[in-house]
Write a protein that holds these residues in place. Structure first.
Motif, PDB file in Angstrom:
ATOM      1  N   LEU A   1       0.843  -1.189   0.000  1.00  0.00           N
ATOM      2  CA  LEU A   1       0.000   0.000   0.000  1.00  0.00           C
ATOM      3  C   LEU A   1       0.885   1.248   0.000  1.00  0.00           C
ATOM      4  CD1 LEU A   1      -2.638  -1.095   2.660  1.00  0.00           C
ATOM      5  CD2 LEU A   1      -2.926  -1.023   0.182  1.00  0.00           C
ATOM      6  N   PRO A   2       0.333   2.414  -0.335  1.00  0.00           N
ATOM      7  CA  PRO A   2       1.143   3.645  -0.355  1.00  0.00           C
ATOM      8  C   PRO A   2       1.895   3.910   0.952  1.00  0.00           C
ATOM      9  CG  PRO A   2      -0.934   4.046  -1.450  1.00  0.00           C
ATOM     10  CD  PRO A   2      -1.022   2.664  -0.849  1.00  0.00           C
ATOM     11  N   ARG A   3       1.277   3.696   2.081  1.00  0.00           N
ATOM     12  CA  ARG A   3       1.960   3.941   3.365  1.00  0.00           C
ATOM     13  C   ARG A   3       3.134   2.974   3.554  1.00  0.00           C
ATOM     14  NH1 ARG A   3       4.861   6.011   6.558  1.00  0.00           N
ATOM     15  NH2 ARG A   3       4.646   5.672   8.766  1.00  0.00           N
ATOM     16  N   GLN A   4       2.966   1.740   3.090  1.00  0.00           N
ATOM     17  CA  GLN A   4       4.059   0.770   3.186  1.00  0.00           C
ATOM     18  C   GLN A   4       5.215   1.168   2.273  1.00  0.00           C
ATOM     19  OE1 GLN A   4       1.527  -2.596   2.268  1.00  0.00           O
ATOM     20  NE2 GLN A   4       1.678  -3.329   4.380  1.00  0.00           N
ATOM     21  N   LEU A   5       4.902   1.698   1.103  1.00  0.00           N
ATOM     22  CA  LEU A   5       5.943   2.191   0.202  1.00  0.00           C
ATOM     23  C   LEU A   5       6.670   3.385   0.811  1.00  0.00           C
ATOM     24  CD1 LEU A   5       3.965   1.898  -3.134  1.00  0.00           C
ATOM     25  CD2 LEU A   5       5.931   0.507  -2.449  1.00  0.00           C
ATOM     26  N   GLN A   6       5.928   4.220   1.515  1.00  0.00           N
ATOM     27  CA  GLN A   6       6.540   5.361   2.193  1.00  0.00           C
ATOM     28  C   GLN A   6       7.539   4.875   3.245  1.00  0.00           C
ATOM     29  OE1 GLN A   6       3.753   8.044   3.982  1.00  0.00           O
ATOM     30  NE2 GLN A   6       5.346   9.312   4.891  1.00  0.00           N
ATOM     31  N   ARG A   7       7.203   3.795   3.935  1.00  0.00           N
ATOM     32  CA  ARG A   7       8.128   3.244   4.931  1.00  0.00           C
ATOM     33  C   ARG A   7       9.422   2.787   4.275  1.00  0.00           C
ATOM     34  NH1 ARG A   7       4.764  -0.714   8.697  1.00  0.00           N
ATOM     35  NH2 ARG A   7       6.831  -1.090   9.564  1.00  0.00           N
ATOM     36  N   LEU A   8       9.338   2.247   3.057  1.00  0.00           N
ATOM     37  CA  LEU A   8      10.554   1.874   2.334  1.00  0.00           C
ATOM     38  C   LEU A   8      11.399   3.107   2.032  1.00  0.00           C
ATOM     39  CD1 LEU A   8       9.313  -0.777  -0.244  1.00  0.00           C
ATOM     40  CD2 LEU A   8      10.661  -1.168   1.824  1.00  0.00           C
ATOM     41  N   CYS A   9      10.749   4.181   1.605  1.00  0.00           N
ATOM     42  CA  CYS A   9      11.472   5.414   1.292  1.00  0.00           C
ATOM     43  C   CYS A   9      12.181   5.982   2.521  1.00  0.00           C
ATOM     44  CB  CYS A   9      10.521   6.455   0.705  1.00  0.00           C
ATOM     45  SG  CYS A   9       9.999   6.082  -0.979  1.00  0.00           S
ATOM     46  N   GLU A  10      11.631   5.745   3.689  1.00  0.00           N
ATOM     47  CA  GLU A  10      12.237   6.243   4.917  1.00  0.00           C
ATOM     48  C   GLU A  10      13.571   5.559   5.218  1.00  0.00           C
ATOM     49  OE1 GLU A  10       9.044   5.758   7.722  1.00  0.00           O
ATOM     50  OE2 GLU A  10       7.951   7.483   6.923  1.00  0.00           O
ATOM     51  N   LEU A  11      13.887   4.448   4.530  1.00  0.00           N
ATOM     52  CA  LEU A  11      15.186   3.778   4.689  1.00  0.00           C
ATOM     53  C   LEU A  11      16.309   4.596   4.067  1.00  0.00           C
ATOM     54  CD1 LEU A  11      14.281   0.140   3.534  1.00  0.00           C
ATOM     55  CD2 LEU A  11      14.634   0.910   5.876  1.00  0.00           C
ATOM     56  N   SER A  12      15.951   5.434   3.128  1.00  0.00           N
ATOM     57  CA  SER A  12      16.923   6.138   2.308  1.00  0.00           C
ATOM     58  C   SER A  12      17.565   7.292   3.049  1.00  0.00           C
ATOM     59  CB  SER A  12      16.242   6.655   1.044  1.00  0.00           C
ATOM     60  OG  SER A  12      17.139   7.386   0.267  1.00  0.00           O
ATOM     61  N   ALA A  13      18.868   7.414   2.850  1.00  0.00           N
ATOM     62  CA  ALA A  13      19.587   8.577   3.368  1.00  0.00           C
ATOM     63  C   ALA A  13      19.702   9.648   2.298  1.00  0.00           C
ATOM     64  CB  ALA A  13      20.970   8.159   3.851  1.00  0.00           C
ATOM     65  N   SER A  14      19.213   9.335   1.100  1.00  0.00           N
ATOM     66  CA  SER A  14      19.264  10.283  -0.016  1.00  0.00           C
ATOM     67  C   SER A  14      18.218  11.373   0.160  1.00  0.00           C
ATOM     68  CB  SER A  14      18.995   9.556  -1.333  1.00  0.00           C
ATOM     69  OG  SER A  14      19.999   8.616  -1.582  1.00  0.00           O
ATOM     70  N   PRO A  15      18.451  12.527  -0.458  1.00  0.00           N
ATOM     71  CA  PRO A  15      17.465  13.604  -0.369  1.00  0.00           C
ATOM     72  C   PRO A  15      16.162  13.281  -1.095  1.00  0.00           C
ATOM     73  CG  PRO A  15      19.308  14.264  -1.765  1.00  0.00           C
ATOM     74  CD  PRO A  15      19.649  12.935  -1.177  1.00  0.00           C
ATOM     75  N   LEU A  16      16.218  12.319  -2.043  1.00  0.00           N
ATOM     76  CA  LEU A  16      15.019  11.942  -2.783  1.00  0.00           C
ATOM     77  C   LEU A  16      14.983  10.432  -2.931  1.00  0.00           C
ATOM     78  CD1 LEU A  16      12.539  12.792  -4.464  1.00  0.00           C
ATOM     79  CD2 LEU A  16      14.056  12.879  -6.447  1.00  0.00           C
ATOM     80  N   SER A  17      13.828   9.840  -2.668  1.00  0.00           N
ATOM     81  CA  SER A  17      13.669   8.407  -2.868  1.00  0.00           C
ATOM     82  C   SER A  17      12.290   8.134  -3.452  1.00  0.00           C
ATOM     83  CB  SER A  17      13.858   7.639  -1.561  1.00  0.00           C
ATOM     84  OG  SER A  17      12.929   8.057  -0.600  1.00  0.00           O
ATOM     85  N   ILE A  18      12.232   7.086  -4.254  1.00  0.00           N
ATOM     86  CA  ILE A  18      10.993   6.679  -4.914  1.00  0.00           C
ATOM     87  C   ILE A  18      10.823   5.191  -4.667  1.00  0.00           C
ATOM     88  CG2 ILE A  18       9.824   6.427  -7.138  1.00  0.00           C
ATOM     89  CD1 ILE A  18      11.688   8.717  -8.144  1.00  0.00           C
ATOM     90  N   ALA A  19       9.611   4.782  -4.291  1.00  0.00           N
ATOM     91  CA  ALA A  19       9.308   3.364  -4.123  1.00  0.00           C
ATOM     92  C   ALA A  19       8.034   3.053  -4.890  1.00  0.00           C
ATOM     93  CB  ALA A  19       9.135   3.027  -2.643  1.00  0.00           C
ATOM     94  N   PHE A  20       8.050   1.924  -5.572  1.00  0.00           N
ATOM     95  CA  PHE A  20       6.828   1.515  -6.262  1.00  0.00           C
ATOM     96  C   PHE A  20       6.684   0.002  -6.240  1.00  0.00           C
ATOM     97  CE2 PHE A  20      10.004   1.632  -9.600  1.00  0.00           C
ATOM     98  CZ  PHE A  20       9.736   0.503 -10.361  1.00  0.00           C
ATOM     99  N   SER A  21       5.455  -0.426  -6.381  1.00  0.00           N
ATOM    100  CA  SER A  21       5.102  -1.833  -6.361  1.00  0.00           C
ATOM    101  C   SER A  21       4.233  -2.152  -7.567  1.00  0.00           C
ATOM    102  CB  SER A  21       4.322  -2.148  -5.080  1.00  0.00           C
ATOM    103  OG  SER A  21       3.697  -3.410  -5.193  1.00  0.00           O
ATOM    104  N   THR A  22       4.491  -3.289  -8.163  1.00  0.00           N
ATOM    105  CA  THR A  22       3.643  -3.765  -9.257  1.00  0.00           C
ATOM    106  C   THR A  22       2.761  -4.919  -8.798  1.00  0.00           C
ATOM    107  OG1 THR A  22       5.363  -5.277 -10.036  1.00  0.00           O
ATOM    108  CG2 THR A  22       5.307  -3.056 -11.017  1.00  0.00           C
ATOM    109  N   GLY A  23       2.629  -5.075  -7.481  1.00  0.00           N
ATOM    110  CA  GLY A  23       1.884  -6.195  -6.915  1.00  0.00           C
ATOM    111  C   GLY A  23       0.388  -6.139  -7.124  1.00  0.00           C
ATOM    112  N   ASN A  24      -0.168  -4.972  -7.300  1.00  0.00           N
ATOM    113  CA  ASN A  24      -1.598  -4.814  -7.573  1.00  0.00           C
ATOM    114  C   ASN A  24      -1.750  -4.026  -8.857  1.00  0.00           C
ATOM    115  OD1 ASN A  24      -3.048  -5.983  -5.268  1.00  0.00           O
ATOM    116  ND2 ASN A  24      -1.963  -4.427  -4.084  1.00  0.00           N
ATOM    117  N   ARG A  25      -2.385  -4.637  -9.821  1.00  0.00           N
ATOM    118  CA  ARG A  25      -2.644  -3.951 -11.094  1.00  0.00           C
ATOM    119  C   ARG A  25      -4.111  -3.589 -11.130  1.00  0.00           C
ATOM    120  NH1 ARG A  25       1.744  -4.660 -14.982  1.00  0.00           N
ATOM    121  NH2 ARG A  25       3.290  -5.826 -13.847  1.00  0.00           N
TER     122      ARG A  25
END
Length: 100
Positions: A43-67
């Protein structure tokens, strides 16, 4: 009853571990941007949690699990991973990310 609940918890943990090994996980760094990609149904909130792993100023997370395609106002059925599976996915991403 306690032994049964412990046995159920172990079975759930083993099932979740098998489930995370089924998902493809990739991470890339382009310039100062971290990109996280998976086919796990997140879900979007779960993808946001992945982005929080990043030390970079910009991070993008996406999933193709639900079409999802045009449903014309119908209810949608969406799959989502459990919290235990999400923690395992996050751990795999952090392990892969530390290798780049």
């Amino acid at each position: 009853a306690r032994a049964t609940s412990q046995r159920d918890a172990r079975a759930t943990s083993q099932r979740d571990a098998r489930a995370t090994s089924l998902y493809e996980i990739q991470t890339h760094r382009v310039g100062e941007t971290d990109i996280f990609a998976t086919d796990a149904p997140l879900l979007p909130r779960q993808l946001q949690r992945l982005c929080e792993l990043s030390a970079s100023p910009l991070s993008i997370a996406f999933s193709t699990g639900n079409r999802i395609s045009g449903q014309n106002g119908k209810l949608l059925k969406v799959q989502v991973v459990s919290e235990v599976t999400l923690q395992q996915v996050i751990h795999r991403f952090s392990t892969i990310r530390s290798a780049i």
